[in-house]
Design an enzyme around this catalytic site. Sequence first.
Site, PDB file in Angstrom:
ATOM      1  N   GLY A   1       0.830  -1.205   0.000  1.00  0.00           N
ATOM      2  CA  GLY A   1       0.000   0.000   0.000  1.00  0.00           C
ATOM      3  C   GLY A   1       0.863   1.253   0.000  1.00  0.00           C
TER       4      GLY A   1
ATOM      5  N   HIS B   1      -6.618  14.179  18.514  1.00  0.00           N
ATOM      6  CA  HIS B   1      -6.464  12.773  18.883  1.00  0.00           C
ATOM      7  C   HIS B   1      -7.735  12.290  19.560  1.00  0.00           C
ATOM      8  CE1 HIS B   1      -1.794  13.132  19.166  1.00  0.00           C
ATOM      9  NE2 HIS B   1      -2.180  12.789  17.963  1.00  0.00           N
TER      10      HIS B   1
ATOM     11  N   THR C   1      -1.801   2.993  12.281  1.00  0.00           N
ATOM     12  CA  THR C   1      -3.132   3.319  11.776  1.00  0.00           C
ATOM     13  C   THR C   1      -3.900   4.267  12.696  1.00  0.00           C
ATOM     14  OG1 THR C   1      -3.188   1.115  10.821  1.00  0.00           O
ATOM     15  CG2 THR C   1      -5.293   2.313  10.943  1.00  0.00           C
TER      16      THR C   1
ATOM     17  N   TYR D   1       8.716  14.363  17.416  1.00  0.00           N
ATOM     18  CA  TYR D   1       9.761  14.879  16.526  1.00  0.00           C
ATOM     19  C   TYR D   1      10.382  16.131  17.140  1.00  0.00           C
ATOM     20  CZ  TYR D   1       6.707  12.240  13.401  1.00  0.00           C
ATOM     21  OH  TYR D   1       5.904  11.295  12.852  1.00  0.00           O
TER      22      TYR D   1
ATOM     23  N   GLU E   1      -0.319  14.502  27.076  1.00  0.00           N
ATOM     24  CA  GLU E   1      -1.329  15.462  26.654  1.00  0.00           C
ATOM     25  C   GLU E   1      -2.593  15.218  27.463  1.00  0.00           C
ATOM     26  OE1 GLU E   1      -1.391  14.506  22.469  1.00  0.00           O
ATOM     27  OE2 GLU E   1      -3.032  13.099  22.687  1.00  0.00           O
TER      28      GLU E   1
END
Lengths: 300, 384
Positions: free
Chosen positions: A18, A254, A97, A166, A216
């Site tokens: 994919g 999220h 995912t 990151y 978070e």
Amino acid sequence: MAIFVNADTKVIVQGLTGGQGKYHGLRNQAYGTQIVGGVTPGKGGTDVEGIPVFNTVAEAVAATGADASFIAVPPKAAGAAILEAAAAGIRFVVCITEGIPAQDEAKVYNTLVRDYPDTRLLGPNCPGIISPGKCNIGITAGEIAELPTASGPNVGIVSRSGTLTYQALYELKQRGIGVSTCVGIGGDPVPGTNFIDCLREFQADPETHAIIMIGEIGGSAEEEAAEFIKANVTKPMSAYIAGVTAPEGKKMGHAGAITSGGKGTAKGKMEALAAAGVKVGQNPTEAGDLMAEIVAALKG
Amino acid sequence: MDLFEYQGKQYFARFDIPVSPGDVAYTVDEAVAAAEAAGYPVVVKAQVQVGGRGKAGGIKLADTADEVRFHAGNILGMDIKGHLVKRVWVEHASDIEKEYYASYSLDRAAKKHLLMLSAQGGVEIEAVAESDPDAIVMLHIDPVDGISLEVARDAAVRAKIDAEAVDGVADMLVKLYRCFTEGDCDLAEINPLILRPDGGVHALDAKVSLDNNASFRHPEWEEFRATEELDEREQLARTHDLQYIGLDGTVGIIANGAGLAMSTLDVVNQVGGRAANFLDIGGGANADVMAAALGVINFDENVKSIFINIFGGITRGEEVAKGIVEALSRVELRAPIVIRLDGTNAEQGREILAAAGIPESKLISKPTMLEAARAAVAIANGSN
């Protein structure tokens, strides 16, 4: 040393044919990760730039000796893909995912706990894991991760958010601080691996000397981590919690980032971590500065 | 996605959970027709997603068509804590012997489903938890096993549900669990769950929150989506598939990644500003996405400056920069942009922005998140 994955880790990519699986799988391979195979039902016998593709995970494991899997398949198929990997004996599963229904996640998690206790799931909805210079599984750009040094001090990173992971890597790279392993546990309500799982490994890892934790809003994972830190973690830590100004009752991007009834707030999490002796920054850069101070003291 | 009471009851009915006969009404005439069909006496209930409807005068009993007309006329158009009442639910008034509480949710810490059951219903469960925590039975359910009738019955007995209601409540708990799991709810709550004088039990209210991640297997949710209370900015963002939440500040926010977007809000707040929105453009920030994002931000009249905070991981700095330049050529912005571009190929990106010759009155580039936040807030506060 590093946690969960190292230079010996052999990885298959479920969904290698994919778009996402191919792009990131090849990037991981270019980084030096041993990508030994791919799995796509119906495409067994073909290859992706020389990487053999199998119909099932069991076939891939038998042929390659893979012990880790990188899952990059759509939400509908992700739950079954995780369980297929576990059933085939894969011990470490990374699922990037995003958008898996919470009911599916809860079922998959509890099935793993019951039937496949030796399999660890990282994610879903996570950026993956990188042990710089050894192994990179997932979507992290390897070049922003500073290599660990033999003499140390090196820092372990554990984070619920992708871009803030990151950011943390980058803050450390700019200061020339090495990273042992960086784990993105993901932003969903039922993560397969939580803060405590990672903190326990970092505490035991001789190559890790200090830890950055990025949380978070939503849930109570940071508060539980604070309790664990108080009792079990002796390595110095800095932390940052995103979402101080997030409005109540809204999912902030999220699925798991939501406060309700005054629970799961950034303030409560910061206070719990500070009470456990963690140096808490008001923004990611400040958490990086605090870690630089910690590292300087360790060198001193 | 949170459902209105009437939608929650219609959702319950799909899973054979008994509810009072009734219908939704958008006008006074529809309310009367619904009352005639349900049978008097009826209750006219304001449909808003906020607590305290009754105290605000949004729930009224009516014995005749004239009374329905009177109450529906008052309630429709009413403002309840900032929520405009656009529709009422009219249902046959139930005789109430006892009021109980039942809900299912996900306990994130335990990673199991959580049943909460209490014989003290009809009031806020948080208040019961405070005053009499032992009155609530909390039962973890393994999602692999589900809940059996025996386990549900045992929970009902332990919650001190009246003996004549135990079987009915247990049956209801099994059906509600099916609704929660197969129906992909984040929360399925009945408060109150009532016992009638005739010994029957049914749901007198419905609080249902659906898991948006499961919408791919629920085409029937489309009708719920149509009534979602979004402001105009959020509606526009939805048409572009953007993760946007409207706020009331003056600094428009665009960031890549949910965590970074949240963090951007925090930093803006930290340096004395207030964000106009949360907007996560995700990993692949190409020109189309950036143009759409800027279009949504630009629609907000309160926006005095726009803070674009990009950290290149997979997203490459030069692609982001190209996207912004192209977007600026398509959209005439009401406010200047302050951009912080960092990470992969950020230097190239900054060069592209510099080479595009965009005047400083329209675009300011700052090297760090904090400096960019300060600049964006200074502009936003200065022009107030």
